[in-house]
Motif scaffolding. Structure first.
Motif, PDB file in Angstrom:
ATOM      1  N   GLY A  41       2.775  62.848  41.431  1.00  0.00           N
ATOM      2  CA  GLY A  41       2.368  61.505  41.820  1.00  0.00           C
ATOM      3  C   GLY A  41       2.962  60.383  41.001  1.00  0.00           C
ATOM      4  N   LYS A  42       3.866  60.729  40.077  1.00  0.00           N
ATOM      5  CA  LYS A  42       4.479  59.715  39.216  1.00  0.00           C
ATOM      6  C   LYS A  42       5.989  59.700  39.403  1.00  0.00           C
ATOM      7  CE  LYS A  42       0.941  59.659  35.620  1.00  0.00           C
ATOM      8  NZ  LYS A  42       0.694  59.713  34.141  1.00  0.00           N
ATOM      9  N   GLU A  43       6.602  58.606  38.974  1.00  0.00           N
ATOM     10  CA  GLU A  43       8.048  58.501  39.043  1.00  0.00           C
ATOM     11  C   GLU A  43       8.686  59.323  37.919  1.00  0.00           C
ATOM     12  OE1 GLU A  43       8.452  54.038  41.022  1.00  0.00           O
ATOM     13  OE2 GLU A  43       9.186  54.422  38.999  1.00  0.00           O
ATOM     14  N   ARG A  44       9.929  59.690  38.151  1.00  0.00           N
ATOM     15  CA  ARG A  44      10.680  60.391  37.120  1.00  0.00           C
ATOM     16  C   ARG A  44      10.926  59.452  35.948  1.00  0.00           C
ATOM     17  NH1 ARG A  44      15.506  64.223  39.100  1.00  0.00           N
ATOM     18  NH2 ARG A  44      13.742  64.743  40.460  1.00  0.00           N
ATOM     19  N   TYR A  93      10.526  69.137  34.136  1.00  0.00           N
ATOM     20  CA  TYR A  93      11.540  68.558  33.258  1.00  0.00           C
ATOM     21  C   TYR A  93      12.930  68.819  33.840  1.00  0.00           C
ATOM     22  CZ  TYR A  93       8.162  67.448  29.647  1.00  0.00           C
ATOM     23  OH  TYR A  93       7.113  66.892  28.952  1.00  0.00           O
ATOM     24  N   TYR A  94      13.740  67.762  33.855  1.00  0.00           N
ATOM     25  CA  TYR A  94      15.079  67.813  34.410  1.00  0.00           C
ATOM     26  C   TYR A  94      16.104  67.446  33.352  1.00  0.00           C
ATOM     27  CZ  TYR A  94      12.654  67.545  38.916  1.00  0.00           C
ATOM     28  OH  TYR A  94      11.837  67.770  39.998  1.00  0.00           O
ATOM     29  N   CYS A  95      17.216  68.145  33.361  1.00  0.00           N
ATOM     30  CA  CYS A  95      18.340  67.720  32.542  1.00  0.00           C
ATOM     31  C   CYS A  95      19.341  66.999  33.448  1.00  0.00           C
ATOM     32  CB  CYS A  95      19.006  68.898  31.833  1.00  0.00           C
ATOM     33  SG  CYS A  95      19.557  70.243  32.905  1.00  0.00           S
ATOM     34  N   ALA A  96      20.132  66.137  32.840  1.00  0.00           N
ATOM     35  CA  ALA A  96      21.047  65.319  33.626  1.00  0.00           C
ATOM     36  C   ALA A  96      22.214  64.871  32.770  1.00  0.00           C
ATOM     37  CB  ALA A  96      20.312  64.113  34.189  1.00  0.00           C
ATOM     38  N   ALA A  97      23.296  64.517  33.443  1.00  0.00           N
ATOM     39  CA  ALA A  97      24.523  64.103  32.773  1.00  0.00           C
ATOM     40  C   ALA A  97      24.862  62.661  33.128  1.00  0.00           C
ATOM     41  CB  ALA A  97      25.678  65.024  33.175  1.00  0.00           C
ATOM     42  N   ALA A 103      23.035  55.220  24.009  1.00  0.00           N
ATOM     43  CA  ALA A 103      22.106  54.183  23.546  1.00  0.00           C
ATOM     44  C   ALA A 103      21.496  53.406  24.696  1.00  0.00           C
ATOM     45  CB  ALA A 103      22.832  53.234  22.602  1.00  0.00           C
ATOM     46  N   ILE A 104      22.175  53.402  25.851  1.00  0.00           N
ATOM     47  CA  ILE A 104      21.690  52.608  26.970  1.00  0.00           C
ATOM     48  C   ILE A 104      21.374  53.439  28.195  1.00  0.00           C
ATOM     49  CG2 ILE A 104      22.896  50.544  26.217  1.00  0.00           C
ATOM     50  CD1 ILE A 104      25.029  51.159  28.343  1.00  0.00           C
ATOM     51  N   ALA A 105      21.711  54.712  28.188  1.00  0.00           N
ATOM     52  CA  ALA A 105      21.478  55.556  29.362  1.00  0.00           C
ATOM     53  C   ALA A 105      20.026  56.009  29.366  1.00  0.00           C
ATOM     54  CB  ALA A 105      22.426  56.748  29.342  1.00  0.00           C
ATOM     55  N   ARG A 106      19.186  55.283  30.111  1.00  0.00           N
ATOM     56  CA  ARG A 106      17.774  55.627  30.182  1.00  0.00           C
ATOM     57  C   ARG A 106      17.239  55.592  31.597  1.00  0.00           C
ATOM     58  NH1 ARG A 106      13.965  54.496  25.575  1.00  0.00           N
ATOM     59  NH2 ARG A 106      15.146  55.047  23.714  1.00  0.00           N
ATOM     60  N   LEU A 107      17.980  55.037  32.521  1.00  0.00           N
ATOM     61  CA  LEU A 107      17.517  54.947  33.899  1.00  0.00           C
ATOM     62  C   LEU A 107      17.980  56.168  34.687  1.00  0.00           C
ATOM     63  CD1 LEU A 107      18.379  51.219  34.650  1.00  0.00           C
ATOM     64  CD2 LEU A 107      16.205  52.158  33.835  1.00  0.00           C
TER      65      LEU A 107
END
Length: 124
Positions: A41-44, A93-97, A103-107
């Motif tokens: 029910g929540k966003e990633r 939990y998901y991993c991603a590339a 420092a800025i990759a959070r979205l």
């Protein structure tokens, strides 16, 4: 990258788990790597990221001091060591590339390739 996450499971509150994310491709070291999670029910949401070399890391506030992200480029594998687990850490939990700076990759939109997810359930 072709990512496969593993290591999830059921653990009691206060316990630990280590997630792994293996890349079957040959370009793992070129990417900033991150972990996200999604509760029902929540966003990633962003959890942690690590730079290409592994020398720089960033964390979401709720996991700072409890989770540690790392990578082994020789093994094409990303890790997330989770200590002091809480019920609110329960999620897939998901991993991603990403090709953006760690420092800025959070979205979610900053990441271009995703693993299939592994379930973490923390019982209180």
């Amino acid at each position: 990258v072709q990512l496969q996450a593993s290591g999830g499971g059921l653990v009691q509150a206060g316990g630990s788990l280590r997630l792994s994310c293996a890349d079957s491709g040959r370009t793992f070291s070129r990417y900033v790597m991150g972990w996200f999670r999604q509760a029902p029910g929540k966003e990633r949401e962003f959890v942690a990221a690590v730079s290409w070399s592994g020398s720089r890391t960033s964390y979401a506030d709720p996991v700072k001091g409890r989770f540690t992200v790392s990578r082994d480029n020789a093994k094409n594998t990303l890790y997330l060591q989770m200590n002091g687990l809480k019920a609110e850490d329960t999620a897939v939990y998901y991993c991603a590339a990403s090709v953006k700076d760690s420092a800025i990759a959070r979205l979610v939109s900053d990441f271009i390739s995703w693993g299939q997810g592994t379930q973490v359930t923390v019982s209180s």
